[in-house]
Design an enzyme around this catalytic site. Structure first.
Site, PDB file in Angstrom:
ATOM      1  N   GLU A  58       0.818  -1.223   0.000  1.00 56.55           N
ATOM      2  CA  GLU A  58       0.000   0.000   0.000  1.00 56.55           C
ATOM      3  C   GLU A  58       0.851   1.272   0.000  1.00 56.55           C
ATOM      4  OE1 GLU A  58      -2.822  -0.463   3.218  1.00 56.55           O
ATOM      5  OE2 GLU A  58      -4.136  -1.649   1.955  1.00 56.55           O
ATOM      6  N   GLU A 104      -6.655  -7.864  -0.614  1.00 53.83           N
ATOM      7  CA  GLU A 104      -7.041  -7.900   0.801  1.00 53.83           C
ATOM      8  C   GLU A 104      -8.491  -7.474   0.931  1.00 53.83           C
ATOM      9  OE1 GLU A 104      -4.810  -5.338   3.394  1.00 53.83           O
ATOM     10  OE2 GLU A 104      -2.892  -5.913   2.548  1.00 53.83           O
ATOM     11  N   GLU A 164      -2.837  -4.997  15.446  1.00 53.19           N
ATOM     12  CA  GLU A 164      -3.950  -5.580  14.687  1.00 53.19           C
ATOM     13  C   GLU A 164      -4.552  -6.812  15.347  1.00 53.19           C
ATOM     14  OE1 GLU A 164      -3.311  -3.791  10.366  1.00 53.19           O
ATOM     15  OE2 GLU A 164      -2.181  -5.634  10.671  1.00 53.19           O
ATOM     16  N   LYS A 165      -4.403  -6.902  16.656  1.00 51.58           N
ATOM     17  CA  LYS A 165      -4.870  -8.115  17.344  1.00 51.58           C
ATOM     18  C   LYS A 165      -6.389  -8.240  17.350  1.00 51.58           C
ATOM     19  CE  LYS A 165      -2.711  -6.755  21.367  1.00 51.58           C
ATOM     20  NZ  LYS A 165      -2.382  -5.339  21.110  1.00 51.58           N
TER      21      LYS A 165
HETATM   22  C1  GAL Z   1      -4.322  -2.820   5.101  1.00 49.62           C
HETATM   23  C2  GAL Z   1      -2.903  -3.318   5.198  1.00 49.62           C
HETATM   24  C3  GAL Z   1      -2.807  -4.613   5.971  1.00 49.62           C
HETATM   25  C4  GAL Z   1      -3.620  -4.532   7.238  1.00 49.62           C
HETATM   26  C5  GAL Z   1      -5.040  -4.196   6.877  1.00 49.62           C
HETATM   27  C6  GAL Z   1      -5.974  -4.132   8.055  1.00 49.62           C
HETATM   28  O1  GAL Z   1      -4.360  -1.450   4.861  1.00 49.62           O
HETATM   29  O2  GAL Z   1      -2.354  -3.516   3.935  1.00 49.62           O
HETATM   30  O3  GAL Z   1      -1.453  -4.881   6.256  1.00 49.62           O
HETATM   31  O4  GAL Z   1      -3.082  -3.570   8.074  1.00 49.62           O
HETATM   32  O5  GAL Z   1      -5.069  -2.927   6.259  1.00 49.62           O
HETATM   33  O6  GAL Z   1      -7.287  -3.833   7.658  1.00 49.62           O
END
Ligand code: GAL
Length: 666
Positions: free
Chosen positions: A152, A308, A356-357
């Site tokens: 990103e 993602e 991010e847990k």
């Molecule tokens: C994205 C990122 C990921 C993760 C995800 C969480 O922006 O590429 O690594 O952080 O968000 O939603």
């Protein structure tokens, strides 16, 4: 350039895999469960820089070797990432000049990802080295399917205002303008006597008293995009020294305003996108559909990859709502319907540590005895049945203009109204078309428009003379054009086109605007379609003076009572329409849907009729996707074929249960 990724058969399924956060016995369970869910592709190593290069110039690939070998033994392919969005702690200490500086001249701390200056030569050199080291080690690894450069670009460091960036900006300006007189002319710098005597006098647009030159801000954003693209190119070249496999990076369409993805798209071998639902929206799947259509359009209509999305809640919104029953499946299949050849998630296994847990995962903290896991396994089975969809294309007869430069320019300071927002109008038109079951492409205003019956310009404030001519030719050749207010106002330097507004579009629309009359906050005006009930306009009213155009709808009250609100101009073999206020797709009598229905009919755009507006209908190749976001089962007429997910035969109609998805091969 390599061809389409050497991906698994059919639709790629999987997500970001971060086994480094777990002991090795867990990895074996991971691969077993991946097989159970039908996972065939995972992204590995995205944030591994500090692990594979613990000391500058000293690499330790032992863990990554074992991970890739294990994936290979389990039949799972790897999308191998370069770890350069998260430089190691040693890098920051060793190269202090590479630290990120924000618009208030604060040096931002480390201890997180993306904390580096995109114009730093030290960063560039280190990133190139680690990308090359990875490529040289793994180019021939049998698990490797493709390369995922960085993560990103511009997620948190779109702009850096440090002295190194300032110098790079000046070099970029020298390159663009040659001599400073040309810069002064482009920026209209005689205004307030803001002329520059040399490029050395130009500073990045940090916080300043109000009224900074808007063209400086536009060029600053263009420069920052170029800085990130240069970083990508450098890593791509380092990889190409060893590997011919496809190289991509994950975009953030449409939620990263500062990246011009029209500029990015030609750089990647396959367009990949990350998309997360905005839980605060009442119908977040409409914005998802828009994101997917825009991603496909950025990919030039070719299949793209959903790199993602989330299995459930994210962790970074104010209130992180879990997905409702069936929502993850509807989201996933809507992306596939709109051109994605993959369904990938952030992340495979929920993480225990760090920021991010609380983010969902395919394999949640609750483990396999959970609705999320059962849905993940079921989706894997659905995607296997949909393998024939791969590579098929989505065709659209309607295009919406989308230009990131216009997005940036419209939202600079001191516009006629704070309610003029790029996404506001685009989304209003998109929603109205979505509810009419019309699939749209997005196009840059300079693109070839010949494939489209109707081109819509919901928010084209910045429009060059050349693009305006492009729209003119489209209409003359028999196309249709629908333009919303405050379009065609300025050129690429944010300078007003000469004469009355809308300078670039006066001729094609057959009208001019005498004066803008933006409405007070929350205000509205009545608008009268001929022979129909009044509708409501918000945000904007203006005094439209007809030239060759005919007035169709009229302002019923407000500052322009009695003057045209919607006009039509027959020009050559086509027609150009104009709407001078913010009609809503649903509220205020749904004026925008009514207008669009009229324009679509006139342009001969085919679409299913009499369906609830909650059913999404998209055709991809020989497959018709029906996604039912409503609470009642729906029968969609005009469909004959076999339902791919359950084998049912459809004779003249297909049924889709409440909250369900039906895909028919026709
Ligand atoms: C994205 C990122 C990921 C993760 C995800 C969480 O922006 O590429 O690594 O952080 O968000 O939603």
């Amino acid at each position: 350039m390599p061809g389409y990724p050497v991906l698994p058969e059919g639709i790629a399924y999987g997500g970001d895999y971060n086994p480094e956060q777990w002991p090795e016995e867990v990895w074996r369970e991971d691969v077993r469960l991946m097989r159970e869910a039908g996972v065939n592709l995972v992204t590995v190593g995205v944030f591994n820089w500090g692990l594979i290069e613990p000391v500058e110039g000293e690499y330790d690939f032992s863990r990554l070797d074992r991970i890739l070998d294990l994936l290979h033994s389990g039949g799972v392919l790897a999308d191998l990432a370069t770890p350069t969005s998260s430089p190691p702690a040693w890098f920051r200490r060793r190269y202090p000049a590479s630290r990120l500086v924000d618009g208030e001249n604060r040096v931002l701390a480390g201890g997180t990802r993306h904390s580096f200056c995109p114009s730093s030569p030290d960063y560039a050199a280190a990133a190139e080295r680690v990308a090359g080291a990875l490529a040289s080690r793994y180019a021939g690894h049998p698990a490797l399917a493709m390369w995922h450069v960085h993560n990103e670009y511009g997620w948190a460091n779109q702009h850096c205002y440090c002295p190194v960036s300032a110098e790079a900006f000046r070099a970029w300006l020298r390159d663009r303008y040659g001599e400073v007189g040309a810069l002064n002319a482009a920026w209209g710098a005689t205004f307030w006597g803001l002329t520059y005597g040399s490029f050395d006098e130009v500073e990045p647009p940090t916080v300043a008293p109000p009224g900074a030159l808007t063209a400086l801000r536009l060029d600053w954003t263009r420069f920052s995009v170029d800085a990130h693209i240069a970083n990508f190119r450098r890593e791509r070249a380092a990889i190409r020294g060893f590997s011919d496999l496809p190289v991509t990076t994950n975009f953030m369409i449409p939620n990263c305003k500062e990246m011009d993805y029209w500029r990015w798209a030609p750089e990647v071998d396959v367009v990949a996108n990350d998309h997360y639902l905005d839980a605060a929206r009442a119908e977040p799947h409409i914005e998802l559909a828009m994101a997917a259509d825009l991603t496909r359009s950025v990919a030039g209509g070719r299949p793209w990859m959903l790199m993602e999305h989330s299995a459930g809640a994210v962790n970074w919104q104010p209130r992180n709502l879990a997905k409702r029953p069936g929502e993850m499946r509807r989201n996933s299949l809507a992306h596939v319907a709109r051109g994605s050849d993959s369904v990938l998630f952030f992340q495979w296994r929920a993480s225990r540590y760090g920021a991010e847990k609380f983010h969902s995962a395919m394999l949640p903290h609750a483990g396999t005895d959970s609705a999320v896991w059962r849905d993940v396994v079921a989706l894997g089975a659905d995607l296997r049945r949909l393998s024939g969809v791969r590579g098929a294309r989505v065709e659209a007869e309607v295009a919406l203009l989308w230009d990131w430069e216009s997005y940036w320019a419209l939202e600079l300071e001191w516009r006629p109204s704070a309610d003029l927002r790029f996404r506001e109008r685009i989304e209003a038109f998109y929603e109205a078309l979505w509810r009419e079951h019309v699939t749209v492409d997005f196009v840059h205003p300079s693109a070839d428009l010949s494939a489209y019956r109707l081109v819509v310009a919901p928010s084209s404030y910045l429009l060059t003379e050349a693009s305006a001519k492009n729209l003119h030719r489209h209409v003359e050749a028999g196309g249709h054009l629908l333009v919303s207010y405050f379009s065609g106002i300025v050129d690429g330097d944010d300078t007003i086109h000469p004469g009355p507004h809308p300078g670039a579009l006066r001729e094609v629309l057959g009208l001019s605007v005498e004066e803008f009359h933006p409405l007070p906050e929350g205000g509205s005006v009545g608008v009268l379609p001929p022979g129909a009930a009044p509708r409501t306009g918000r945000i904007w009213s203006e005094r439209v003076r007809l030239g060759a155009a005919t007035g169709l709808w009229t302002f019923a009250d407000g500052p322009d009572a009695g003057w045209p609100a919607v006009t039509r101009n027959d020009l050559g073999a086509g027609t150009a329409w104009y709407v001078a206020t913010a009609l809503d797709p649903v509220g205020g009598g749904g004026g925008l849907r009514r207008l669009l229905a009229e324009v679509l009919d006139h342009a001969g755009v085919a679409r299913p009729r009499d369906l609830p507006a909650t059913v999404e209908v998209v055709r991809r190749g020989d497959f018709v996707f029906l996604v039912n976001h409503g609470d009642d089962a729906v029968s969609v007429p005009g469909i004959t074929g076999t339902s791919v997910l359950d084998g049912a035969v459809c004779e003249g109609a297909a049924t889709v249960a409440a909250g369900d998805v039906t895909v028919v091969r026709v």
